[in-house]
Design a protein around this motif. Structure first.
Motif, short mmCIF file in Angstrom:
data_model
loop_
_atom_site.label_atom_id
_atom_site.label_comp_id
_atom_site.label_asym_id
_atom_site.label_seq_id
_atom_site.Cartn_x
_atom_site.Cartn_y
_atom_site.Cartn_z
N ALA A 147 -4.17 -5.90 -8.25
CA ALA A 147 -5.29 -5.12 -7.74
C ALA A 147 -5.15 -3.66 -8.14
CB ALA A 147 -5.38 -5.26 -6.23
N ALA A 148 -3.93 -3.12 -8.09
CA ALA A 148 -3.72 -1.73 -8.47
C ALA A 148 -3.97 -1.51 -9.96
CB ALA A 148 -2.30 -1.31 -8.11
N SER A 149 -3.72 -2.53 -10.77
CA SER A 149 -3.95 -2.39 -12.20
C SER A 149 -5.43 -2.47 -12.56
CB SER A 149 -3.17 -3.46 -12.96
OG SER A 149 -3.65 -4.75 -12.62
N ILE A 195 -4.68 1.18 -2.43
CA ILE A 195 -4.32 -0.24 -2.43
C ILE A 195 -2.81 -0.40 -2.29
CG2 ILE A 195 -4.28 -2.32 -3.86
CD1 ILE A 195 -6.95 -1.40 -5.04
N ILE A 196 -2.02 0.43 -3.02
CA ILE A 196 -0.57 0.34 -2.92
C ILE A 196 -0.10 0.74 -1.53
CG2 ILE A 196 1.58 1.30 -3.80
CD1 ILE A 196 0.39 -0.77 -5.60
N ASP A 232 4.92 5.65 -9.77
CA ASP A 232 4.29 5.84 -11.08
C ASP A 232 2.87 6.37 -10.97
OD1 ASP A 232 6.59 4.88 -12.22
OD2 ASP A 232 5.85 2.81 -12.41
N LEU A 233 2.18 6.06 -9.88
CA LEU A 233 0.81 6.53 -9.70
C LEU A 233 0.75 8.02 -9.37
CD1 LEU A 233 -0.75 3.53 -7.75
CD2 LEU A 233 -1.20 4.19 -10.11
N GLU A 234 1.86 8.57 -8.89
CA GLU A 234 1.88 10.00 -8.59
C GLU A 234 1.97 10.80 -9.88
OE1 GLU A 234 1.45 11.41 -5.72
OE2 GLU A 234 1.42 9.55 -4.53
#
Length: 893
Positions: free
Chosen positions: A382-384, A394-395, A414-416
């Motif tokens: 879902a995050a991808s 979502i994470i 990694d999203l930060e």
């Protein structure tokens, strides 16, 4: 024809007639049947048709009733069945046919194959084709007779072979002169093609198509060519009654007012084909303008993503659409039957994304997250799919449901975008999962040196990751020497079975100038691994690989220690030398020179008196070591192997190359004491003195060598020294003494001839040649020297005769043939040189020297052809390749 041949053919005909008669006799012939009447033959009756049965006599009534002009009818024969033939029955034996002919007929009856007795298979001398005695055994006397006849045929052929080959070559030459080949006719034209440019090649006209030249003229009407639009429009105008001139109204109003025309123009229902063509072009231009930017005029098509767009458009084909629909139905059924199955939700979402329906895919994956919130894969999927901003949310939901999943925390980091946010996320993750090595490594990578040291100290504590070798080694690298030793000691206690900790400790000692501690650490490591019965303690390849890595990293002491510790692992004593020598060569091939050097030291330690080991070690030091190490090694080698003169000479040569002539003399003096009668040491000393302009000392050494080690080579070097010094008389005297002792040494005879020629004594030089050739008839250089002597003095015939005599005594000698060919070439006798070359190639067909000379003797146009023949005869010969390569270079190939 002979009687036996007629009897054989008669038997074959009778056997075939018997087969046909048996086939016809099975049925009843009609009453009015006349044999041969259908093909126009006159009916008749033979004795074989009547058979053994007797015909019934006709009655008087039948005879009177028969017409006078009626044709004679054959009597109906009665067939008597005698049953099957007895065993061993031979056809024709009853009427005298026996032996091989009767057996042949019987065999043909059994197999159904008949001999070919046609005229095409008949010869007046040999008779019919095939072997008459094919069924007879082939014995030893037959084989000997065939061999004798073959030898006779070969002998008769050899008597006329040379004459026949000469005649065939001459006929071929005359034929080629009258009718040359296309290759030779266009050879010069083909060479001129290399001067053509690319434009010239492009302007060459195409060949005319003459395939339709002989077609009938009726085929012309079958051809079709579309007429232009203007012609069709003109035809329509003429058929509608229009005209090309403008009427008064058109002249007044300026032509036709409407597209369809006026009353005086085209009818309202007609179409202007010119306008249709213009409209088509306009429509095409509009379609092309859609992909262009109306503001900047640049295209909006992405050239890099064009292929990607094509791949995405392929999915929209009908077949793929059908597959997507079917897959959607299957996945829907899987989700409906088991809504807790996360892989089904993931597959359904990916299918929608592939189909181009990203919104539906996102909706499906979120439904899957709600249905299976405890599965980390579905949250990562879902995050991808979602953008980064929504992926963070979502994470966050995923971490709320699964707070101990490392992959979710790593994805959140990694999203930060900023390091501060990454650090905050990882520290929160470490609070929840302190035993995750992956999280600790990610956190350490974001910190500076001091902060990283603090994190690593916390990471290797109990309760976190005390068994992580990478974290212990990273902490040791960040600490100072003393603290690093403590860290590695603590790591050995926590993880005693890890070799890298021991290896790092050894490298630490070497890096801090404590090489004496390296062997102790490695020996302790080996003992501990052996006590723990670890597999690594018996793996020689592992230790050698680690030693090679240490050498590449710049730790030679650790490398040597690892090789010494592992030298005797799984090795029997009687196999030690063989295995170590093979491993030394393997390590040299892998560029692990220090490892090989250490292993050679182990070999020298166990086998100190083996000259081969010392030579191999010295060769390694000479190629990949230092001069100091090589001199030290050679000094030790001569101590343990004083009789090994190559070691003495190598040591003296190294001293001489480095400029230490005195040291070289000292080494040779020590070599003389250990090897007083060695020829090589004497000659090396002579060369050293002669190169340093010490002729008297060299002469004195040679006198001692002639007394102590009098060999042919020593006498030759003595004469050579005198000749180089300009004293020809002394050289001749020494040579006379030398050939008296060593008459079969051809080099001294050659030097004697040269010295006599230099003195102007040609007769004595010829006498030396005759004497030398009698003592050394197999010496090719001596014969060549004799021929060159005669040639230099203008005696061409004698030189040719000398080479002819040499070839008779030394057949198949390519050097003698080559000298003969060059002798004729230098004498401007090209024809005889060509003849000599042909004879040489016939006697030495695989000689690269002769083929190379043949290529050079050919005209430039024919050298490539001769090169092909040479390469076929001797493919990998260096002489041929050396001559052929410049030909390709000249032609720019």
């Amino acid at each position: 024809q002979p009687e036996w041949r007629q009897g054989e053919r008669r038997a074959l005909r009778m056997s075939s007639l018997a087969q046909k008669r048996n086939a016809l006799g099975r049925g009843q012939a009609p009453s009015n049947y006349v044999p041969g009447l259908g093909r126009g033959a006159t009916g008749f009756t033979t004795r074989s048709d009547i058979g053994p049965a007797r015909m019934a006599a006709p009655t008087d009534e039948a005879a009177s009733a028969a017409p006078a002009t009626a044709q004679p009818q054959p009597a109906q024969r009665q067939v008597v069945d005698f049953g099957a033939a007895p065993q061993g029955y031979v056809v024709g034996a009853g009427r005298g046919m026996s032996g091989q002919y009767g057996n042949k007929v019987a065999e043909e009856d059994r197999t159904g194959k008949e001999e070919d007795l046609g005229d095409a298979n008949y010869n007046e001398f040999f008779g019919y084709g095939g072997s008459l005695f094919a069924d007879q055994p082939y014995e030893q006397d037959d084989k000997e007779a065939d061999a004798i006849w073959e030898a006779v045929d070969d002998r008769m052929d050899q008597r006329r072979k040379e004459r026949r080959e000469t005649r065939e070559k001459e006929e071929l030459r005359k034929y080629r002169a009258k009718l040359p080949t296309l290759h030779s006719q266009f050879a010069s034209v083909k060479r001129d093609l290399q001067t053509l440019t690319k434009d010239d090649w492009a302007n060459i006209p195409d060949a005319n198509d003459i395939s339709h030249k002989k077609r009938k003229s009726d085929s012309v009407k079958d051809r079709f060519m579309p007429a232009p639009d203007s012609l069709l429009a003109q035809a329509q105008q003429e058929m509608s009654g229009g005209h090309a001139e403008l009427d008064s109204r058109q002249q007044t109003h300026g032509g036709i007012a409407t597209v369809a025309g006026t009353q005086s123009g085209l009818k309202s229902g007609m179409t202007d084909l010119n306008k249709v063509g213009e409209g088509r072009n306009t429509y095409l231009q509009l379609k092309l303008d859609r992909v262009s930017d109306s503001v900047s005029g640049q295209t909006v098509v992405d050239p890099k993503g064009y292929l990607t767009d094509l791949n995405s458009s392929i999915r929209n084909q009908n077949a793929d659409v059908g597959d997507i629909k079917q897959a959607r139905l299957l996945l829907k059924s899987a989700i409906t039957s088991n809504p807790k199955h996360a892989p089904a939700w993931i597959a359904a979402a990916r299918l929608e994304v592939i189909a181009g329906k990203v919104a539906q895919g996102r909706q499906l994956i979120m439904q899957g997250c709600e249905a299976t919130p405890l599965n980390e894969d579905i949250w990562l999927e879902a995050a991808s799919i979602y953008p980064p901003d929504q992926s963070k949310k979502i994470i966050a939901q995923a971490v709320h449901h699964l707070p101990t999943k490392v992959s979710l925390w790593v994805r959140a980091s990694d999203l930060e975008q900023e390091a501060k946010g990454k650090r905050r996320v990882l520290r929160r993750a470490l609070e929840l999962i302190p035993d995750s090595e992956r999280l600790w490594k990610a956190a350490v990578e974001l910190e500076e040196k001091d902060a990283a040291r603090v994190l690593l100290t916390r990471a290797v504590e109990d309760g976190c990751c005390p068994l992580s070798v990478d974290l212990w080694l990273a902490l040791a690298r960040l600490e100072e020497y003393q603290e690093a030793r403590k860290v590695l000691n603590a790591a050995r206690k926590k993880v005693p079975s890890e070799p890298q900790i021991w290896f790092t400790a050894a490298k630490l000692e070497e890096a801090n100038q404590n090489p004496q501690n390296v062997p102790k650490i490695l020996e302790r490591a080996m003992r501990q691994f052996a006590d723990m019965k670890l597999k690594v303690s018996d793996d020689r390849d592992f230790w050698q690989e680690q030693a090679a890595n240490s050498e590449k990293e710049g730790y030679p002491v650790v490398c040597a220690g690892l090789m010494e510790v592992s030298a005797d692992i799984n090795l029997l004593q009687h196999e030690r030398r063989r295995v170590w020598e093979a491993e030394c060569e393997s390590l040299i091939e892998r560029s692990a020179y220090h490892c090989s050097r250490t292993l050679y030291q182990c070999l020298i330690k166990h086998y100190p008196t083996k000259k081969k080991i010392w030579m191999a070690a010295a060769t390694l030091e000479k190629k990949h070591g230092t001069p100091e190490a090589l001199n030290e090694l050679l000094r030790k080698a001569t101590t343990f192997c004083p009789k090994a003169w190559p070691l003495w000479l190598m040591g003296a040569k190294e001293k001489w190359i480095s400029g230490d002539v005195t040291g070289a003399r000292q080494i040779l003096a020590e070599a003389f004491r250990s090897n007083p009668d060695n020829e090589e040491i004497y000659l090396a000393a002579v060369k050293l003195e002669n190169d340093n302009n010490e002729t008297d000392r060299a002469r004195t050494l040679l006198e001692k060598a002639r007394d102590n080690a009098g060999t042919a080579r020593v006498w030759m070097k003595s004469a050579l020294l005198e000749r180089d010094a300009g004293d020809l008389d002394a050289a001749v005297k020494l040579l006379h003494e030398g050939v008296g002792k060593y008459a079969e040494f051809d080099k001294m005879w050659i030097m004697l001839v040269q010295c006599k020629e230099a003195q102007g004594k040609l007769d004595e030089a010829r006498d030396a040649i005759y004497q030398g050739s009698a003592k050394c008839p197999q010496s090719t250089p001596l014969w060549i020297q004799a021929a060159q002597l005669e040639l230099r003095n203008g005696q061409l015939v004698k030189a040719r005769s000398m080479l002819e005599k040499a070839r008779l005594r030394n057949p198949k000698n390519q050097l003698l043939w080559l000298e003969s060919i060059r002798l004729e070439n230098n004498s401007e006798n090209k024809k005889l040189a060509t003849t000599r070359l042909a004879q040489a190639l016939q006697e030495c067909p695989n000689s690269g020297l002769l083929w190379a000379e043949a290529i050079q003797m050919e005209p430039r146009q024919q050298r490539k052809t001769k090169s092909v023949d040479a390469i076929k005869a001797c493919e990998n010969d260096c002489f041929v390749i050396t001559v052929v390569a410049p030909l390709f270079h000249q032609d720019r190939e």
